[in-house]
Design a protein around this motif. Structure first.
Motif, PDB file in Angstrom:
ATOM      1  N   VAL B 350      25.164   9.505  25.140  1.00 23.73           N
ATOM      2  CA  VAL B 350      25.270   8.561  27.400  1.00 23.73           C
ATOM      3  C   VAL B 350      24.223  10.072  27.764  1.00 23.73           C
ATOM      4  N   ALA B 359      18.942   8.265  34.944  1.00 21.57           N
ATOM      5  CA  ALA B 359      18.362   9.412  36.266  1.00 21.57           C
ATOM      6  C   ALA B 359      17.307  10.520  35.607  1.00 21.57           C
ATOM      7  N   MET B 648      25.193  16.506  34.616  1.00 21.33           N
ATOM      8  CA  MET B 648      25.590  15.478  35.469  1.00 21.33           C
ATOM      9  C   MET B 648      26.433  16.265  36.816  1.00 21.33           C
ATOM     10  N   ASP B 649      28.016  15.661  36.192  1.00 21.84           N
ATOM     11  CA  ASP B 649      28.332  16.539  37.518  1.00 21.84           C
ATOM     12  C   ASP B 649      29.475  16.950  36.598  1.00 21.84           C
ATOM     13  N   TRP B 650      28.638  17.932  35.328  1.00 22.37           N
ATOM     14  CA  TRP B 650      30.190  18.617  34.273  1.00 22.37           C
ATOM     15  C   TRP B 650      29.507  20.085  33.614  1.00 22.37           C
ATOM     16  N   TYR B 653      30.436  20.037  29.847  1.00 18.64           N
ATOM     17  CA  TYR B 653      30.280  18.847  29.971  1.00 18.64           C
ATOM     18  C   TYR B 653      31.376  17.975  28.501  1.00 18.64           C
ATOM     19  N   GLY B 654      31.921  17.268  29.608  1.00 21.55           N
ATOM     20  CA  GLY B 654      32.992  16.596  29.171  1.00 21.55           C
ATOM     21  C   GLY B 654      34.308  17.139  28.930  1.00 21.55           C
ATOM     22  N   GLN B 657      35.193  19.829  34.648  1.00 23.98           N
ATOM     23  CA  GLN B 657      34.025  19.816  35.513  1.00 23.98           C
ATOM     24  C   GLN B 657      33.568  19.852  36.524  1.00 23.98           C
ATOM     25  N   ALA B 663      28.070  18.636  43.370  1.00 27.32           N
ATOM     26  CA  ALA B 663      28.263  18.180  41.972  1.00 27.32           C
ATOM     27  C   ALA B 663      26.995  16.286  41.802  1.00 27.32           C
ATOM     28  N   TYR B 664      26.485  16.415  42.272  1.00 22.16           N
ATOM     29  CA  TYR B 664      25.149  15.253  42.829  1.00 22.16           C
ATOM     30  C   TYR B 664      24.100  15.332  42.010  1.00 22.16           C
ATOM     31  N   THR B 665      23.338  14.377  41.419  1.00 16.29           N
ATOM     32  CA  THR B 665      21.847  14.893  40.771  1.00 16.29           C
ATOM     33  C   THR B 665      21.713  14.509  42.320  1.00 16.29           C
TER      34      THR B 665
END
Lengths: 316, 716
Positions: B350, B359, B648-650, B653-654, B657, B663-665
């Protein structure tokens, strides 16, 4: 500051300015505009979300783009949305698109499972703006997007959940990497990799599992392994075929033309292709039993079983 | 254990000071156990202590007893712990803070980028300095030694700035993202102490290296001692970078922990996560490239301000050396970048899709523009540099073809696969992608043109090298060193090519996929044969013919054939694409290495047509050097954004959070403005640091001048 330093400074500033100009230009070209947030509400931004953050393409394809079949093909969705809206007594197709994003389980298309997650909840957690952008993109598939109308639904879309994702914890300590080994272990009588592709590895008999951890829960994996027939991914139902000679076949449809049907049938642990001329088929019936063996749970140790689940969870 | 639990329980309620002390002690204990243990595993006791005794304001990941039968696993999750968790909730642990009302993410973004840029300078320039010092010492040319010392002096000033920015970054992270840093400390505490110790090592070796320059010279033993100090400086610097890389890459591909609890299972796995080595290699090469181009720009600024021909000659030469090292590191950089990208896909498909098809795919268009500028700028500088060499007229005719090749490659590289089409355009075309441009946007095309740009740049460098070389001597006159040199290159290349070909023969793939690997194996063997044939021709004093043949065969196979074959593979056996790319890299690398050695031993002892007139360079060449410096700094800022943004918003990652308001690109336009600001700040700070470092020189020169005047006045 002497003259040469002034010139050098101006030159460096010009290069930085050129870079900023390029980023602004590319931002416009890519449909993300010059705004401060991600992408804006337009079909181009929505398309990117569809194939990217939104994980929509894990379950939906659009015509010849993508190959997922868990959810309906979204090609020409705009016109179908109008029809569905009429059937459900909604004013417009846009209402249907919005509602099916907000409460997906209420608007499951016939023949498909209730697997669509709420995209504003974990783990996908799309922002409101991204969801609106996706709706704009979906409107553009066979129709004309109406951004003004879409924006009126802004408050109907819930804000992305800020809930923390609590990862599932297996009851025994397992390593996803060990699970991966078991997944592809050819020495075992039954191997997941013989039927599922992950990151280009394995065989595509059953649904591809690349990125599956981003859209499915551990509970779903547990159930799918222990009770494979409980939920069969659309397009992977077993077909039962009897020929005019009375020979029965049970397998997955690999391809189908007017002349022949190619079935993938399990033969002593591996999948073999069987080509049956259409003229020889006496009866053909979809079955609600998965071709995936139902005794996998018995063939795996507890550690291997949870290892595979952990591995699938890690596919994000 | 019970005593420890009771103690921890009390400390939570009573005293922040005791918590901090225990926290400190547990970390010291864990770091001591790391040092004393042969394995690199985090002791469970210390990790548990850290988990159960978070510092004030730090919420560590809490274990949820409802999620798993923890008691069965021996995990500490008794009722007492639950009560403690409730009490913590009442206190209200802080997840995020703002920086005096400013966007915390932007603050951390700017400070961390500035720190990284200075760190790249502080790590890249010592590699440059030690190489230059060794070259100067072995060649007996004092000007190399002087240049190495000049840069080490700049390092001293830059080092302090790097450390200050590092401290500021640490405070910002702990202050603004306490929960995230709590997690990181929980996992990496032992490495943080190793980091601090290595920092001392770097500081001492740096200042030792600089201040002992004049003391440790005169005898070979002294000089080698000094060079050893420089090597130590590099080892400490590289070690520091590797440690921080483990923290950064853990955030992208976390390993070695139980995600739900944050419990450290293996510190070794957390450090040696999937992306650690690819990032280490990429940053190491990039830092050398960065250092080279910064040196080039410094020389260019000095050149433009020079008042005498002697100064101009010195800084022209310095600029050339800086550019040479910059290009030298730039050539393998795309290969390292490819490996990193591939591993990002392996770590998370992903994340990989977000990078190349989601993105962030457009950021790679900007990256392509910047890398294109680097290659074009570096080539342009080389071509202009040919003007100061007598005899270069024989080769200037090649330049127009090189320009054509590089610009065409650049155009292909720029082509995005997924050009955004409107619904109307899609309807007209009848498919998702543009029917023509899509063939230039896919990975097969991009890999091919990147390799072609690299071959073209290397060709530029070769013609530059031989500009003032005339008739060559027979290879037999090169002596043993010639034979050993060429044979060493042959053996190295054969080992690389044949071992990879053999490994491909045993690659685990389905039979219908494996057939696609066979052409790769054949090409590797053909290239191996070509390497041997080129060596044979070189021994027969036909080195130039050997080079031309090797270039032609490599370009035909690695660029043209694999461009075509890449499409086939992508359509029918996508999984083979990764093997194809590595085959391409191996073939191109073997061509570069072999041709370099042939060139060295073919043109050694060749008749010189004329010397190099250092200082005879047009002003625009110096602006090319400045452009290279500014562009590589921008590139570093951009790539930092991409690497960090892919999560991204982590935060992790995983695992952990990012629930902050940021928390946005951000859009590319916003990113461009912030990176532009960072680059301007960095260049301004570097100029300031260089100016500060030069103040001492001005003062001593003025003092010497005054002293000389006084003496001469006295004489009169």
């Amino acid at each position: 500051m002497n003259k040469s330093m002034l010139k050098i400074t101006a030159f460096a500033v010009a290069i930085i300015g050129f870079y900023i100009y390029i980023t602004v230009y590319v931002a416009g070209l890519s449909g993300t505009g010059g705004g401060e947030s991600a992408g804006g509400v337009n079909p181009e931004a929505g398309e990117k979300v569809f194939w990217g953050d939104g994980q929509c393409s894990t379950c939906h394809k659009i015509g010849t783009s993508g190959s997922a079949s868990r959810g309906p093909d979204q090609d020409g969705l705009a016109s179908r949305a109008e029809e569905r809206a009429k059937e459900l007594g909604m004013p417009t197709g846009l209402d249907y698109l919005v509602e099916s994003m907000v409460e997906p389980e209420k608007y499951i298309v016939k023949g498909y499972d209730k697997i669509m997650p709420k995209v504003y909840d974990p783990p996908i957690m799309l922002s409101r703006e991204k969801i609106l952008a996706v709706i704009a993109y979906l409107q553009s598939l066979g129709g004309e997007p109406d951004i003004g109308a879409i924006m009126k639904y802004k408050d109907k879309i819930p804000e992305a959940s800020k809930k923390k994702v609590k990862p599932w914890v297996p009851p025994v300590v397992v390593d996803a990497k060990e699970g991966e080994k078991v997944f592809f272990d050819d020495t075992r009588p039954v191997t997941c990799g013989k039927c599922h592709v992950v990151n280009g590895k394995g065989k595509k008999v059953g649904p591809e599992l690349t990125g599956i951890g981003a859209i499915q829960t551990a509970e779903y994996f547990l159930e799918s392994i222990l009770k494979p027939s409980a939920k069969i991914v659309k397009g992977y139902e077993t077909m039962f075929v009897i020929t005019t000679d009375g020979i029965p076949y049970n397998g997955l449809i690999k391809s189908e033309t007017d002349q022949e049907l190619v079935l993938l049938q399990e033969e002593s642990g591996s999948m073999e292709e069987v080509v049956i001329p259409k003229s020889d088929i006496a009866e053909m019936k979809k079955q609600d039993v998965s071709i995936m063996p139902g005794n996998i749970g018995e063939l795996l140790s507890v550690r291997d079983f949870y290892g595979i689940v952990s591995f699938l969870q890690s596919l994000k | 254990m019970n005593n420890l639990k009771i103690l921890l329980h009390i400390t939570k309620k009573r005293s922040v000071f005791v918590v901090a002390t225990l926290f400190f002690l547990s970390i010291v204990l864990s770091s001591l156990s790391v040092l004393s243990s042969s394995s690199f595993f985090a002791p469970v006791v210390s990790a548990q202590a850290v988990k159960e005794a978070p510092a004030a304001g730090v919420e560590l990941p809490q274990f949820d007893p409802a999620q798993a039968p923890a008691a069965a696993q021996g995990t500490e999750s008794s009722a007492g712990t639950t009560t403690a968790a409730v009490e913590e909730e009442e206190v209200g642990p802080v997840q995020y803070r703002t920086f005096f009302g400013l966007d915390s993410r932007v603050v951390v973004w700017i400070v961390s980028e500035l720190h990284l840029m200075f760190a790249a300078f502080v790590l890249g320039v010592p590699i440059f300095a030690v190489i230059v010092e060794i070259v100067g010492y072995k060649g007996g040319d004092i000007k190399f030694d002087k240049m190495a010392k000049e840069f080490t002096k700049l390092l001293s000033a830059a080092f302090a700035t790097t450390a200050s920015l590092g401290g500021l970054l640490g405070f910002c992270l702990y202050g603004l993202y306490p929960e995230f840093m709590g997690h990181m400390t929980n996992v990496f505490a032992p490495t943080m102490y190793v980091y601090a110790l290595m920092f001392f090592g770097e500081a001492f070796s740096l200042y030792g290296y600089y201040y002992s320059w004049d003391i440790l010279k005169g005898t070979p033993a002294k000089k080698w001692s000094h060079i050893t100090l420089g090597v130590m400086l590099n080892l400490f610097g590289t070690g520091l970078m590797f440690i921080t890389n483990s923290w950064a890459t853990y955030m992208m591909s976390p390993a070695g922990i139980v995600p739900a609890t944050g419990k450290v299972v293996s510190l070794y796995a957390a450090v040696y996560n999937l992306l650690w080595m690819p990032v280490n290699l990429h940053r190491l090469i990039a830092n050398v490239c960065f250092g080279g181009f910064i040196v080039g720009a410094y020389a260019a600024v000095k050149f433009l301000g020079s008042k005498t021909a002697e100064e101009r000659a010195h800084y022209d030469w310095m600029g050339y050396v800086g550019n040479f090292i910059g290009i030298g590191a730039l050539i393998p950089l795309p290969f390292a970048g490819y490996w990193l990208g591939r591993e990002v896909y392996s770590a998370s498909p992903v994340m990989g899709n977000i990078m190349m098809g989601g993105a962030f795919s457009w950021t790679f268009i900007i990256q392509a523009i910047l890398i294109g500028m680097l290659f074009i700028g570096a080539n342009y500088y080389l071509w202009l540099g040919m003007g100061r060499i007598k005899g270069s007229e024989r080769y200037t005719g090649y330049i127009k073809f090189l320009v054509l090749i590089i610009f065409m490659c650049f155009a292909v590289w720029l082509t995005p696969h997924n050009l955004p089409l409107s619904g109307e355009e899609r309807a007209m075309i009848g498919e998702q992608y543009h029917p023509f441009s899509k063939y230039f946007g896919v990975m097969a095309a991009k890999n091919a043109v990147v390799n072609l740009i690299i071959l073209a740049t290397f060709f530029s460098f070769l013609i530059y090298r031989r500009c003032n070389k005339g008739e060559t001597v027979p290879f037999s006159e090169q002596g043993k060193s010639g034979k050993i040199g060429v044979m060493s290159a042959v053996i190295f290349c054969l080992l690389m090519l044949v071992s990879y070909a053999v490994s491909l023969s045993f690659v685990e793939l389905e039979a219908d996929m494996k057939v696609f690997v066979k052409p790769l194996i054949r090409c590797l063997y053909i290239q191996s044969g070509m390497i041997c044939f080129a060596a044979f021709l070189t021994f027969k004093s036909k080195g130039k013919l050997a080079q031309s043949l090797l270039f032609a065969v490599t370009a035909l196979m690695a660029v043209l054939y694999f461009w075509y074959y890449g499409f086939q593979v992508m359509q029918k056996a996508n999984v083979v694409l990764r093997y194809l790319s590595v085959t391409q890299v191996a073939m191109v690398m073997s061509c570069l290495i072999m041709n370099a050695f042939i060139d060295i031993f073919t043109f050694r002892k060749a008749k010189l047509i004329g010397g190099i007139v250092w200082g005879k360079m047009p002003v625009r060449s110096q602006y090319a050097l400045i452009m290279l410096c500014v562009v590589i700094v921008i590139l570093m800022g951009l790539m930092g954004f991409i690497r960090s943004g892919l999560r991204m918003d982590w935060h992790i990652y995983g695992v952990l959070q990012d629930t902050s308001p940021w928390a946005y690109t951000p859009t590319l336009a916003y990113m461009g403005r912030i990176v532009g600001l960072i680059v301007a700040l960095f260049l301004g700070l570097v100029a300031f640091v260089f100016w500060l470092a030069g103040l001492g020189d001005k003062k001593s020169k003025a003092h010497e001048g005054g002293y000389d005047d006084a003496i001469s006045g006295g004489d009169h």
